[in-house]
Design an enzyme around this catalytic site. Structure first.
Site, PDB file in Angstrom:
ATOM      1  N   HIS A   1      -8.722 -12.114  -0.806  1.00  0.00           N
ATOM      2  CA  HIS A   1      -7.493 -11.422  -0.392  1.00  0.00           C
ATOM      3  C   HIS A   1      -7.589 -11.043   1.085  1.00  0.00           C
ATOM      4  O   HIS A   1      -8.551 -10.405   1.506  1.00  0.00           O
ATOM      5  CB  HIS A   1      -7.338 -10.175  -1.264  1.00  0.00           C
TER       6      HIS A   1
ATOM      7  N   GLY B   1      -7.169   0.828  -4.496  1.00  0.00           N
ATOM      8  CA  GLY B   1      -7.927   1.813  -5.274  1.00  0.00           C
ATOM      9  C   GLY B   1      -8.513   1.277  -6.567  1.00  0.00           C
ATOM     10  O   GLY B   1      -8.870   2.054  -7.458  1.00  0.00           O
TER      11      GLY B   1
ATOM     12  N   GLY C   1      -1.648  -0.256   4.108  1.00  0.00           N
ATOM     13  CA  GLY C   1      -2.076   0.049   5.478  1.00  0.00           C
ATOM     14  C   GLY C   1      -3.576   0.234   5.615  1.00  0.00           C
ATOM     15  O   GLY C   1      -4.145  -0.155   6.628  1.00  0.00           O
ATOM     16  N   PHE C   2      -4.209   0.795   4.598  1.00  0.00           N
ATOM     17  CA  PHE C   2      -5.632   1.115   4.736  1.00  0.00           C
ATOM     18  C   PHE C   2      -6.366   0.902   3.414  1.00  0.00           C
ATOM     19  O   PHE C   2      -5.800   1.127   2.342  1.00  0.00           O
ATOM     20  CB  PHE C   2      -5.807   2.573   5.185  1.00  0.00           C
TER      21      PHE C   2
ATOM     22  N   MET D   1       1.650  -7.775   5.371  1.00  0.00           N
ATOM     23  CA  MET D   1       2.301  -6.458   5.554  1.00  0.00           C
ATOM     24  C   MET D   1       2.893  -6.456   6.957  1.00  0.00           C
ATOM     25  O   MET D   1       2.381  -5.809   7.877  1.00  0.00           O
ATOM     26  CB  MET D   1       1.255  -5.345   5.362  1.00  0.00           C
TER      27      MET D   1
ATOM     28  N   SER E   1     -10.942  -7.952  -1.223  1.00  0.00           N
ATOM     29  CA  SER E   1     -10.163  -7.822   0.011  1.00  0.00           C
ATOM     30  C   SER E   1     -11.094  -7.718   1.205  1.00  0.00           C
ATOM     31  O   SER E   1     -11.898  -6.783   1.308  1.00  0.00           O
ATOM     32  CB  SER E   1      -9.283  -6.574  -0.058  1.00  0.00           C
TER      33      SER E   1
ATOM     34  N   GLY F   1     -11.175  -3.961  -2.474  1.00  0.00           N
ATOM     35  CA  GLY F   1     -11.778  -3.984  -1.150  1.00  0.00           C
ATOM     36  C   GLY F   1     -13.060  -3.178  -1.112  1.00  0.00           C
ATOM     37  O   GLY F   1     -14.169  -3.736  -1.173  1.00  0.00           O
TER      38      GLY F   1
ATOM     39  N   HIS G   1      -1.841 -11.429   2.086  1.00  0.00           N
ATOM     40  CA  HIS G   1      -0.922 -10.316   1.832  1.00  0.00           C
ATOM     41  C   HIS G   1      -0.334  -9.907   3.176  1.00  0.00           C
ATOM     42  O   HIS G   1      -1.010  -9.273   3.984  1.00  0.00           O
ATOM     43  CB  HIS G   1      -1.727  -9.181   1.179  1.00  0.00           C
TER      44      HIS G   1
ATOM     45  N   ASP H   1      -3.056  -3.992  -6.208  1.00  0.00           N
ATOM     46  CA  ASP H   1      -3.800  -3.836  -4.952  1.00  0.00           C
ATOM     47  C   ASP H   1      -3.823  -2.374  -4.536  1.00  0.00           C
ATOM     48  O   ASP H   1      -2.782  -1.769  -4.289  1.00  0.00           O
ATOM     49  CB  ASP H   1      -3.103  -4.684  -3.873  1.00  0.00           C
TER      50      ASP H   1
ATOM     51  N   MET I   1       1.652  -2.650  -5.407  1.00  0.00           N
ATOM     52  CA  MET I   1       0.774  -1.808  -4.579  1.00  0.00           C
ATOM     53  C   MET I   1       0.491  -0.508  -5.318  1.00  0.00           C
ATOM     54  O   MET I   1       1.407   0.195  -5.740  1.00  0.00           O
ATOM     55  CB  MET I   1       1.436  -1.477  -3.237  1.00  0.00           C
TER      56      MET I   1
ATOM     57  N   MET J   1      -1.714  -7.319   8.852  1.00  0.00           N
ATOM     58  CA  MET J   1      -0.902  -6.132   9.198  1.00  0.00           C
ATOM     59  C   MET J   1      -0.491  -6.210  10.659  1.00  0.00           C
ATOM     60  O   MET J   1      -1.288  -6.604  11.516  1.00  0.00           O
ATOM     61  CB  MET J   1      -1.706  -4.853   8.986  1.00  0.00           C
TER      62      MET J   1
ATOM     63  N   ASP K   1      -5.621  -9.263   4.220  1.00  0.00           N
ATOM     64  CA  ASP K   1      -4.540  -8.339   4.573  1.00  0.00           C
ATOM     65  C   ASP K   1      -4.115  -8.538   6.024  1.00  0.00           C
ATOM     66  O   ASP K   1      -4.860  -8.212   6.948  1.00  0.00           O
ATOM     67  CB  ASP K   1      -5.006  -6.897   4.369  1.00  0.00           C
TER      68      ASP K   1
HETATM   69  C1  DX5 Z   1      -4.160  -1.926   1.624  1.00  0.00           C
HETATM   70  C2  DX5 Z   1      -4.548  -3.353   1.374  1.00  0.00           C
HETATM   71  C3  DX5 Z   1      -5.569  -3.544   0.322  1.00  0.00           C
HETATM   72  C4  DX5 Z   1      -6.900  -2.891   0.616  1.00  0.00           C
HETATM   73  C5  DX5 Z   1      -7.462  -2.430  -0.681  1.00  0.00           C
HETATM   74  O1  DX5 Z   1      -2.994  -1.908   2.381  1.00  0.00           O
HETATM   75  O2  DX5 Z   1      -3.421  -4.111   0.976  1.00  0.00           O
HETATM   76  O3  DX5 Z   1      -5.753  -4.921   0.020  1.00  0.00           O
HETATM   77  O4  DX5 Z   1      -7.827  -3.745   1.207  1.00  0.00           O
HETATM   78  O5  DX5 Z   1      -8.635  -1.711  -0.449  1.00  0.00           O
HETATM   79  P1  DX5 Z   1      -9.282  -0.787  -1.578  1.00  0.00           P
HETATM   80  O6  DX5 Z   1      -9.627  -1.689  -2.723  1.00  0.00           O
HETATM   81  O7  DX5 Z   1     -10.430  -0.171  -0.909  1.00  0.00           O
HETATM   82  O8  DX5 Z   1      -8.206   0.210  -1.981  1.00  0.00           O
HETATM   83 ZN    ZN Z   2      -3.733  -6.170   0.248  1.00  0.00          ZN
END
Ligand code: DX5
Ligand code: ZN
Length: 221
Positions: A28, A172, A137-138, A63, A5, A192, A61, A170, A132, A32, A30
């Protein structure tokens, strides 16, 4: 499959950061909108530039609110897979059809608190399910193992021929948490911070893939 990501990459050097994960299956991205989630990242012009900068298939992705309005544009631009959120639309099937008609695979994502059961029929119209495992979001949040029952439910439906799609996860995912996700039957792992936080991102991709393969070999043994 491993999908780094770019949310955890250096946004001032996105082209180089895409090249730093050589060997990744998907990249990937993101998107947002600061409405569907409390964060703002990037949109279509940046995705168009990334498509020029890498040969890795792009996994968008979204969001965002009102995905029906915006998702087909990402497909037309050349994204490989375009994922929308189930919570953001009343008509996911219509959006999936528009994404596919515009030439991409269509993905449906569900937040940790959203049950999968109401969407099992809808998933016939999709190519990927993005489970998810953090609140969207983060980056850099902790993996929520309780979402794995949703991956298991869909894995079973795929294995018995009731659905044809890839199960993606997606949030952690790292060298520790990837095992439980692989054992639940996940096909594609988004990572990510575990990739871009590593000193060698391409090596991190390879070692995550090896960890996942080890756990799924165990599963199929
Ligand atoms: C969160 C994103 C993820 C994020 C994952 O909203 O959708 O794609 O980048 O990051 P890590 O792998 O650090 O949890
Ligand atoms: Zn994502």
């Amino acid at each position: 499959m491993i999908a780094p990501s770019i949310l955890s990459a250096d946004f001032a050097r996105l082209g180089e950061e895409a090249r730093a994960v050589r060997g990744a299956d998907w990249l990937h991205v993101d998107v947002m909108d600061a409405h569907f989630v409390p964060n703002l990242t990037l949109g279509l012009p940046v995705v168009q530039s990334l498509l020029q900068a890498t040969d890795i298939p792009i996994d968008c992705h979204l969001m965002i609110e009102n995905p029906g309005r915006w998702a087909p544009g990402y497909a037309e631009a050349g994204a490989y897979n375009v994922t929308i959120h189930a919570e953001a639309t009343d008509d996911p099937i219509a959006v999936a059809r528009d994404i596919r008609a515009a030439g991409a695979h269509a993905g449906l994502s569900i937040k940790p608190g959203t049950p999968i059961e109401p969407y099992l029929e809808v998933l016939r119209e999709f190519d990927t399910l993005l489970v998810m495992s953090v609140e969207p979001g983060f980056g850099g949040q902790s993996f929520m193992p309780e979402v794995l029952s949703k991956a298991r439910t869909v894995r079973k439906l795929v294995d018995t021929g009731h659905l044809t799609l890839l199960v993606e996860i997606d949030g952690g995912i790292n060298a520790d948490t990837i095992h439980a996700a692989a054992e639940a039957g996940v096909d594609c792992f988004v990572a990510g911070s575990a990739v871009y936080g590593a000193s060698d991102p391409a090596l991190a991709v390879a070692s995550l893939r090896a960890s996942a393969a080890e756990s799924s070999a165990h599963l199929h043994a």
